[in-house]
Structure formats: structure tokens, C-alpha cells
Design a protein around this motif. Sequence first.
Motif, mmCIF file in Angstrom:
data_model
loop_
_atom_site.group_PDB
_atom_site.id
_atom_site.type_symbol
_atom_site.label_atom_id
_atom_site.label_comp_id
_atom_site.label_asym_id
_atom_site.label_seq_id
_atom_site.Cartn_x
_atom_site.Cartn_y
_atom_site.Cartn_z
ATOM 1 N N THR A 257 0.842 -1.208 0.000
ATOM 2 C CA THR A 257 0.000 0.000 0.000
ATOM 3 C C THR A 257 0.869 1.246 0.000
ATOM 4 O O THR A 257 0.643 2.197 -0.754
ATOM 5 N N VAL A 258 1.875 1.238 0.882
ATOM 6 C CA VAL A 258 2.760 2.400 0.995
ATOM 7 C C VAL A 258 3.631 2.520 -0.261
ATOM 8 O O VAL A 258 3.841 3.631 -0.773
ATOM 9 N N ALA A 259 4.116 1.400 -0.760
ATOM 10 C CA ALA A 259 4.958 1.426 -1.969
ATOM 11 C C ALA A 259 4.233 2.087 -3.130
ATOM 12 O O ALA A 259 4.850 2.785 -3.945
ATOM 13 N N ALA A 260 2.929 1.922 -3.176
ATOM 14 C CA ALA A 260 2.150 2.446 -4.301
ATOM 15 C C ALA A 260 2.051 3.965 -4.293
ATOM 16 O O ALA A 260 1.785 4.566 -5.335
ATOM 17 N N VAL A 261 2.269 4.591 -3.141
ATOM 18 C CA VAL A 261 2.093 6.051 -3.080
ATOM 19 C C VAL A 261 3.357 6.812 -2.693
ATOM 20 O O VAL A 261 3.371 8.039 -2.690
ATOM 21 N N LEU A 262 4.425 6.086 -2.353
ATOM 22 C CA LEU A 262 5.587 6.748 -1.746
ATOM 23 C C LEU A 262 6.426 7.542 -2.745
ATOM 24 O O LEU A 262 6.977 8.591 -2.397
ATOM 25 N N GLY A 263 6.551 7.058 -3.967
ATOM 26 C CA GLY A 263 7.421 7.749 -4.925
ATOM 27 C C GLY A 263 8.875 7.463 -4.639
ATOM 28 O O GLY A 263 9.222 6.739 -3.695
ATOM 29 N N ALA A 264 9.758 8.070 -5.424
ATOM 30 C CA ALA A 264 11.179 7.720 -5.364
ATOM 31 C C ALA A 264 11.943 8.442 -4.266
ATOM 32 O O ALA A 264 13.056 8.067 -3.927
ATOM 33 N N GLY A 265 11.354 9.472 -3.680
ATOM 34 C CA GLY A 265 12.109 10.303 -2.729
ATOM 35 C C GLY A 265 12.205 9.760 -1.322
ATOM 36 O O GLY A 265 12.906 10.336 -0.474
ATOM 37 N N VAL A 266 11.514 8.683 -1.036
ATOM 38 C CA VAL A 266 11.518 8.103 0.310
ATOM 39 C C VAL A 266 11.736 6.605 0.170
ATOM 40 O O VAL A 266 11.035 5.941 -0.603
ATOM 41 N N ALA A 267 12.701 6.081 0.925
ATOM 42 C CA ALA A 267 12.963 4.639 0.869
ATOM 43 C C ALA A 267 11.965 3.886 1.742
ATOM 44 O O ALA A 267 11.392 4.434 2.694
ATOM 45 N N LEU A 268 11.807 2.612 1.416
ATOM 46 C CA LEU A 268 10.845 1.757 2.102
ATOM 47 C C LEU A 268 11.603 0.619 2.798
ATOM 48 O O LEU A 268 12.562 0.075 2.241
ATOM 49 N N GLY A 269 11.157 0.273 3.997
ATOM 50 C CA GLY A 269 11.827 -0.800 4.715
ATOM 51 C C GLY A 269 10.862 -1.671 5.488
ATOM 52 O O GLY A 269 9.739 -1.274 5.788
ATOM 53 N N GLY A 270 11.317 -2.888 5.819
ATOM 54 C CA GLY A 270 10.568 -3.768 6.697
ATOM 55 C C GLY A 270 10.999 -3.556 8.140
ATOM 56 O O GLY A 270 12.035 -2.937 8.414
ATOM 57 N N GLN A 271 10.210 -4.086 9.059
ATOM 58 C CA GLN A 271 10.517 -3.949 10.493
ATOM 59 C C GLN A 271 11.238 -5.168 11.048
ATOM 60 O O GLN A 271 11.700 -5.148 12.194
ATOM 61 N N ASP A 272 11.299 -6.218 10.253
ATOM 62 C CA ASP A 272 11.908 -7.481 10.692
ATOM 63 C C ASP A 272 11.950 -8.404 9.478
ATOM 64 O O ASP A 272 11.231 -8.179 8.496
ATOM 65 N N CYS A 273 12.772 -9.432 9.516
ATOM 66 C CA CYS A 273 12.710 -10.471 8.491
ATOM 67 C C CYS A 273 13.149 -11.785 9.130
ATOM 68 O O CYS A 273 13.792 -11.790 10.180
ATOM 69 N N HIS A 274 12.798 -12.872 8.481
ATOM 70 C CA HIS A 274 13.299 -14.187 8.882
ATOM 71 C C HIS A 274 14.693 -14.375 8.288
ATOM 72 O O HIS A 274 15.037 -13.728 7.294
ATOM 73 N N ALA A 275 15.476 -15.247 8.899
ATOM 74 C CA ALA A 275 16.828 -15.487 8.383
ATOM 75 C C ALA A 275 16.828 -16.346 7.116
ATOM 76 O O ALA A 275 17.753 -16.259 6.311
ATOM 77 N N ALA A 276 15.775 -17.159 6.957
ATOM 78 C CA ALA A 276 15.736 -18.056 5.791
ATOM 79 C C ALA A 276 15.112 -17.353 4.585
ATOM 80 O O ALA A 276 14.373 -16.378 4.726
ATOM 81 N N GLU A 277 15.406 -17.903 3.410
ATOM 82 C CA GLU A 277 14.897 -17.294 2.179
ATOM 83 C C GLU A 277 13.430 -17.629 1.952
ATOM 84 O O GLU A 277 12.672 -16.824 1.420
ATOM 85 N N SER A 278 13.026 -18.837 2.338
ATOM 86 C CA SER A 278 11.637 -19.284 2.177
ATOM 87 C C SER A 278 11.462 -20.548 3.010
ATOM 88 O O SER A 278 12.442 -21.075 3.552
ATOM 89 N N GLY A 279 10.233 -21.036 3.098
ATOM 90 C CA GLY A 279 10.026 -22.314 3.772
ATOM 91 C C GLY A 279 8.921 -22.284 4.802
ATOM 92 O O GLY A 279 8.069 -21.388 4.822
ATOM 93 N N ALA A 280 8.937 -23.297 5.675
ATOM 94 C CA ALA A 280 7.856 -23.519 6.634
ATOM 95 C C ALA A 280 8.075 -22.662 7.884
ATOM 96 O O ALA A 280 8.576 -23.146 8.905
ATOM 97 N N HIS A 281 7.756 -21.405 7.788
ATOM 98 C CA HIS A 281 7.944 -20.454 8.899
ATOM 99 C C HIS A 281 6.693 -19.593 8.995
ATOM 100 O O HIS A 281 6.655 -18.433 8.542
#
Length: 250
Positions: A51-75
Motif C-alpha cells: 500500500t505504501v509502496a504504491a504512493v511513496l514515490g522515489a524520494g523516500v525509501a521503504l523498509g521492513g521492520q523485521d525479516c526471517h533469516a531463511a529465504e523461504s520455507g515452513a515459517h
Amino acid sequence: MTNARTPLIAGNWKMNGSAAAATELARGVAAGAGDVSAELLVCPPAVLIPTVAAVLGAGVALGGQDCHAAESGAHTGDVSAEMLADAGCAYVIVGHSERRTDHGETSELVCAKAEAAHRAGLRAVICIGETDAERDSGKTLDVISSQLAGSTPAASDAANTVIAYEPVWAIGTGRTPTNDEVQEVHAHIRAVIKSSHGDAVAAGVRLLYGGSMKPENATGLLALGDVDGGLIGGASLQAADFLAIAASCP
Ligand code: PEP
């Protein structure tokens, strides 16, 4: 600022907002981004990133608040760094004290998450900070050294890593360390990074202060020699306050 580090003002929206509120907030931040020289970053809840990515434009970077260590899988319930990158993120916060406390995250896990961020091409914002008991017993610098050593990947450099010093007792409390205390910790962080990662990384890596930063106290904090920006919680939920903090960067 007498160095080449571009200040970074990062908003951690935590578990707040709806699609409508996030759209309004993101639009407000984007509208003012051209008036400040600092780099701006907003970190919405994961479900609101598209939602935010759709309105933010190029002047502001976007980030997550956390991520898992694995690339994909049963988490179940987790989000990978690759998913954040695919959704338009350039950054991810790892090791926030609320993750360390609420989810028992260790520095070892935080380091694995930061490595995942790097693997996915994201910049990791690695959070460290002492509790009030640790500060009261004179252990602040020891705690910071230990969290930094345990949470920072060997391959961290000035481009892929940002360190956020966030005293746990200052987050959301309205209390902050004195400016001298903040500078002391930041200078210590830079010295530790110099020992572990070398002169160039230490000179270039950005060190953010976080913990009850507001427009009223931002000027003094952001003027400190080893403070290269802020990680902002509560005050990032109002575009005007967030932009006023960004405008306080020297
Ligand atoms: C934070 O949680 O990262 C933070 C700094 O919060 P606040 O600005 O509300 O203290």
C-alpha cells in the motif's frame, strides 16, 4: 556535519495503521521529502508495505521492520528478506529491542537476519541498546560492545549496514540520555566497528540514535559528531513531526 555520511531519518511505524491511514501518512512524508536533505526511510507493518509502496514515490525509501533469516520455507507468520526486497524495500530493521524482548531474539539470530538482509540486497538497520538497569549499573558500553559484536555480520560495510543505538529505557518513554551520553555511546560504537571492520567501514557507517526523538530535541541530538540520523517511533506517525526532525539535520 563535517563528514561524508548522508544523514538518514528512519520511521518505524511499528504495529500501527490501516491502509487508509498508511496511505495518508506516506503521502504526507512523500510530499515533504524534497524539502529536506536527509535520506528518508519509512518502515510500515509488513501487510501495509505494498500500500505504501504504491504512493511513496522515489524520494523516500521503504523498509521492513523485521525479516526471517531463511529465504523461504515452513515459517508460519514470517516474512523473508527476499519478500521485502520483492515488495520494494531497500532496508530492513533487525534486532529492535521489542523483537529482542517480545520474541526472545538473541544477537546471534539478529546477525543471521542481517546476513539475510545482505543476501537479499537490503540494507540492515541493526538495533542495539541497554536497559535502564544495565545503564544504572554502569554496564552500558559493555552491553553495547557485546550486542554489536554478536549482531553485526563480518561482511557488514558502510553501504549495507546502519547501526541504530536505541536505549531500551528511552523508547516510547519521553526520556532520553543527555546529548553527551549519546555521543559517548556513538563514539564507542564507531571505535568498536573500527576494531572489528576497519577504518573505512567505521568512517562510513551511519549510526542512528533512537528513543523518544522529537522535533523538540532533534536538533541537539542530530548535531552530535557521531550521530548520523535517527530511528523514530512515535513521532514518525505524524508526517509533519517526522519531516521536522529530518529538517533538523545539520
Ligand atoms: C523505536 O521504537 O525505534 C523508537 C525509537 O520509538 P520512539 O521514537 O517512540 O521512542
